[in-house]
Enzyme design. Structure first.
Site, PDB file in Angstrom:
ATOM      1  N   HIS A  13       0.806  -1.239   0.054  1.00  0.00           N
ATOM      2  CA  HIS A  13      -0.078   0.068   0.079  1.00  0.00           C
ATOM      3  C   HIS A  13       0.765   1.169   0.034  1.00  0.00           C
ATOM      4  O   HIS A  13       1.949   1.352   0.469  1.00  0.00           O
ATOM      5  CB  HIS A  13      -0.893  -0.139   1.252  1.00  0.00           C
ATOM      6  CG  HIS A  13      -2.068  -0.860   1.063  1.00  0.00           C
ATOM      7  ND1 HIS A  13      -3.110  -0.990   0.244  1.00  0.00           N
ATOM      8  CD2 HIS A  13      -2.090  -1.970   2.123  1.00  0.00           C
ATOM      9  CE1 HIS A  13      -3.590  -1.952   0.353  1.00  0.00           C
ATOM     10  NE2 HIS A  13      -3.525  -2.592   1.435  1.00  0.00           N
TER      11      HIS A  13
ATOM     12  N   CYS B  82      -0.090   2.291  -5.015  1.00  0.00           N
ATOM     13  CA  CYS B  82      -1.104   3.278  -5.507  1.00  0.00           C
ATOM     14  C   CYS B  82      -0.531   4.650  -5.316  1.00  0.00           C
ATOM     15  O   CYS B  82       0.540   4.771  -4.667  1.00  0.00           O
ATOM     16  CB  CYS B  82      -2.068   3.257  -4.664  1.00  0.00           C
ATOM     17  SG  CYS B  82      -3.405   1.865  -5.565  1.00  0.00           S
TER      18      CYS B  82
END
Length: 806
Positions: free
Chosen positions: A393, A442
């Site tokens: 993440h 991301c």
């Protein structure tokens, strides 16, 4: 001097036969030479050709070594490449033999005629180039001089009986060459006053340089030795200069630079002087090459005859190549991911093939990531290529990227994460030649974080490459299929990574490939940022050095990759159990147990592991299973283990970085005699120390130091002190699976702060439908990590140790 670029065909039959005799052995012979020659595709031998070599022993005069040498000669193998292969396989005898056969002895300094007063000291010098360990013999007329076995012949008190013609014989084995004759004449004090006066001046106050320094062309990190010898009375003194500036403490006949860098490139000369005279030696050049800037084609300068580089750019090299790969999957407060393990595994295997020292780590919390980066920085230095890959993440705010650790809270901010730009700044301070960041995460905005961190002053460099798996304000996806998964980025990167292209060109092609994939169009696009001004590639060769810095770096890396030795346990009932160990990642280890021997009256027995150290969180589902697949490993069993003998039970230990003490466990033997129904047990406690990365104690905080002390710190005023201690490495925002079925489905790296409890209807860009992935099928991760027997290979950092017991 010898021309090493000539073909092997220039060697005589006697020399070829001599080499063949040395290569006709199993330990360090023709098979190892064939393996070393595979570096050049045209010299690779097929299985049938190697079989033909082996069959030569069936002929009474056949020689496998000679057969292989003839094949290499037919394919245009040069003497230089043959010598490189022999050095690589560490066949020192063959290296010396070939060097002697090729190198011609050449006199570089001839002895000079002298006229001196009776009783004066005389020094005759003879120096030669050629094979190593040349021998010297001095003669006066036809009489060999006792003790005259050095380049310099010293006569402390010359007498009339010792005057005459002197000559030096330089030899290596059966080869030899004679110097020119040097006439030494004694002048007695009773001679004419003019002759005596002239000779007395020469003997008492004369000064003469007997050996001039030579031009040097070396690789960065090698040692350089410049020499200038003189004779005179009073004895001469020396002062070395670089670019016309005196060098401090360089006041000896020899100037040695143990670890040369580009800063040492320049013009050198030596000032030789005594009370009456002063001379300057020839000015010579120290050039760094084949350098990281110029081709290996060096030629004399037309103006001064010094050696200089041509202006044609060519291949670069690294003094070392190190990589830190982090994959975070099992987040405590966010979507759990599947791709990072397979991605790190694939990339680890490929980078090792490119001779990278790879540290691969799974599932790190904030402290462990910071410590891992600190240790990674210790491996970086001038000339090194550094690569950092993160899968997990992540997010990006105001141009700053952040990697999310495993223990980040649901609404995390930069205080809980690792700041990519600050890590890069610390890498820059290590003066690396290439810094590559590959961020598979991301890059959506984190609405919980409004901090705009400000980095300190940056140095102007041209060595940075950023490869983002996706563009700004977009997610990074993974493809899930069955139990194996890859991120989109790695699915395409692994097809291009081995190409011998500038790293930015290679990544551009990856981006073009991703653009051709129909299912990623409009969802994910590779973004490349770079200021790299040189044609550096991940495939560049390593020019190894003997620098203390290099040795320390090798030791630092090796500490984190030591596996326990295989061991055999003997139980009172007569059963022998073997324990073996394998490294799946730098912080993930496989232990297997198998029964080596058992008495005939024992019908059934198994050895299971239990009672592990409290520091480790053990998943019982991943202990004492009959296959690697059952313990969650992606090591390919068929390639790792000899057949048909297969270990009986496997146990997979994760998160070794959290091990605070030595790893201990119990081996419980369950066995049953053929004439009894009751099952019996015996136990033994085993301690195997701290394996793999656990030796680095990544769970301990690192105290920030200045960059000169090779450590890591954050100096951004916008980050809290606690975040400074935590920041080091980061993970890309991850991909999650919306289904556990075997069908191929899409998930995405979730937005910062997003939790799995959020209803699907509120999530943005979360496709749940099945998609056709024919255009981007991930390769099987089960075949990506070659496993070799450690005992069968020379220890090198590109070989990760696997099963130790075989």
């Amino acid at each position: 001097m010898a021309d090493w670029n000539l073909g092997m065909g220039t060697l005589s039959e006697a020399n070829l036969n001599g080499l063949a005799v040395m290569l006709d052995n199993a330990k360090c012979g023709w098979k190892q030479l064939a393996t070393a020659a595979k570096d050049q595709p045209r010299f690779r031998c097929s299985e049938s050709e190697l079989t033909n070599c082996s069959l030569q022993v069936l002929n009474c005069t056949g020689s496998p070594g000679r057969f292989l040498l003839d094949m290499l000669a037919e394919r245009g193998c040069t003497l230089a490449f043959l010598l490189q292969c022999l050095r690589k396989m560490e066949h020192h005898q063959a290296v010396e033999y070939l060097t002697t056969a090729v190198e011609q002895i050449q006199i570089t300094v001839q002895p000079q005629a002298q006229q001196v007063l009776e009783g004066s000291r005389v020094v005759l010098s003879c120096r030669a180039s050629g094979p190593p360990a040349l021998g010297y013999q001095w003669f006066r007329g036809k009489e060999e001089i006792s003790g005259g076995n050095a380049p310099n012949l010293v006569v402390p008190f010359l007498t009339v009986a010792e005057q005459g013609h002197y000559i030096c014989r330089v030899n290596h084995g059966e080869k030899f060459i004679f110097s020119k004759w040097a006439h030494v004449r004694v002048i007695r004090s009773g001679n004419s006053s003019s002759e005596a006066s002239s000779t007395f001046f020469s003997a008492t106050s004369g000064l003469r340089i007997t050996y001039q320094p030579k031009h040097q062309t070396v690789s960065e990190g090698e040692a350089v030795l410049l020499q200038c010898f003189a004779e005179g009375n009073p004895p001469p003194q020396y002062q070395w200069y670089r670019n016309k500036e005196p060098l401090a403490s360089a006041t000896q006949p020899k100037l040695k630079i143990p670890c040369v860098t580009t800063a040492d490139r320049g013009k050198y000369y030596c000032r030789v002087y005594n009370l009456y005279h002063e001379f300057r030696s020839n000015e010579v050049s120290i050039n760094i090459g084949p350098s990281s800037m110029y081709d290996a084609n060096w030629k004399p300068d037309e103006e001064d005859g010094s050696i200089g580089p041509t202006r044609q750019l060519s291949n670069f090299y690294a003094t070392d190549k190190v990589a830190l790969l982090i994959g975070n999957m099992n987040y405590l407060h966010h979507r759990q991911l599947r791709a990072p393990m397979a991605d790190v595994h694939e990339l680890t295997n490929l980078l090792r093939q490119l001779d990278f020292k790879v540290v691969s780590l799974l599932d790190l919390n904030r402290q462990e990531m910071h410590s891992a980066v600190t240790e990674f920085l210790l491996l970086l230095d001038r000339g090194v290529y550094g690569l950092l890959y993160f899968a997990g993440h992540g997010y990006e705010n105001y141009g700053n990227s952040f990697m999310v650790p495993l223990d980040a809270p649901a609404s995390y901010t930069s205080e809980h994460c690792l700041w990519v730009q600050s890590v890069l700044q610390r890498m820059q301070e290590r003066e690396t030649d290439l810094n590559v960041f590959l961020l598979d995460m991301c890059r959506k905005r984190n609405l919980n974080d409004d901090t705009i961190p400000q980095p300190g002053p940056w140095k102007v460099t041209a060595n940075i490459v950023f490869g983002y798996a996706t563009c700004v304000d977009a997610e990074a996806y993974e493809v899930n299929k069955d139990d194996l998964s890859n991120g989109i980025f790695i699915s395409y990167l692994k097809k291009r990574l081995m190409e011998d292209e500038k790293v930015t060109v290679m990544l551009d092609r990856v981006g073009e490939d991703m653009g051709q994939c129909r299912i990623t169009q409009g969802r994910q696009a590779l973004e490349l940022r770079s200021n790299l001004s040189e044609r550096r590639a991940l495939t560049d060769k390593i020019q190894s050095t003997d620098c203390p810095v290099t040795s320390a770096r090798n030791l630092q890396w090796a500490i984190a990759h030591v596996l326990p030795e295989s061991r055999t346990l003997e139980f009172e009932c007569g059963v022998k159990v073997q324990l073996g160990f394998a490294a799946e990642f730098s912080n993930v280890m496989i232990i297997y147990t198998r029964i080596l021997e058992k008495p005939k009256d024992i019908e059934h027995c198994t050895a299971q592991l239990s009672d592990f150290s409290e520091d480790l969180e053990i998943d019982l589902k991943h202990t004492n299973q009959e296959s690697l697949l059952e313990v969650g490993s992606i090591l390919p069993i068929a390639e790792c283990l000899p057949q048909p003998e297969v270990p009986k039970l496997y146990t997979r230990l994760k998160a070794l970085q959290r091990l605070k003490k030595e790893l201990t466990f119990t081996v419980c033997l369950h066995y049953q005699y053929s004439n009894l129904e009751e099952e019996l047990q015996e136990r033994q406690t085993v301690s195997i120390g701290k394996p793999l990365v656990s030796k680095l104690n990544l769970h301990e905080p690192r105290v920030p130091h200045c960059s000169s002390s090779s450590s890591f710190e954050f100096n951004s005023s916008s980050l809290t002190e606690s975040s400074m201690m935590a920041e080091g490495l980061g993970e890309p925002s991850g991909m999650s699976s919306s289904s556990t079925s075997a069908t191929t489905c899409w998930t995405y790296y979730s937005n910062p702060g997003e939790t799995s409890e959020v209803p699907p209807s509120t999530k943005v860009n979360l496709p749940e439908e099945n998609l056709d992935t024919d255009e981007c099928q991930p390769l099987s991760a089960g075949k990506s990590l070659p496993c070799t027997r450690v005992d069968d290979i020379s220890y090198r950092f590109s070989n990760m140790p696997d099963f130790h017991s075989f």
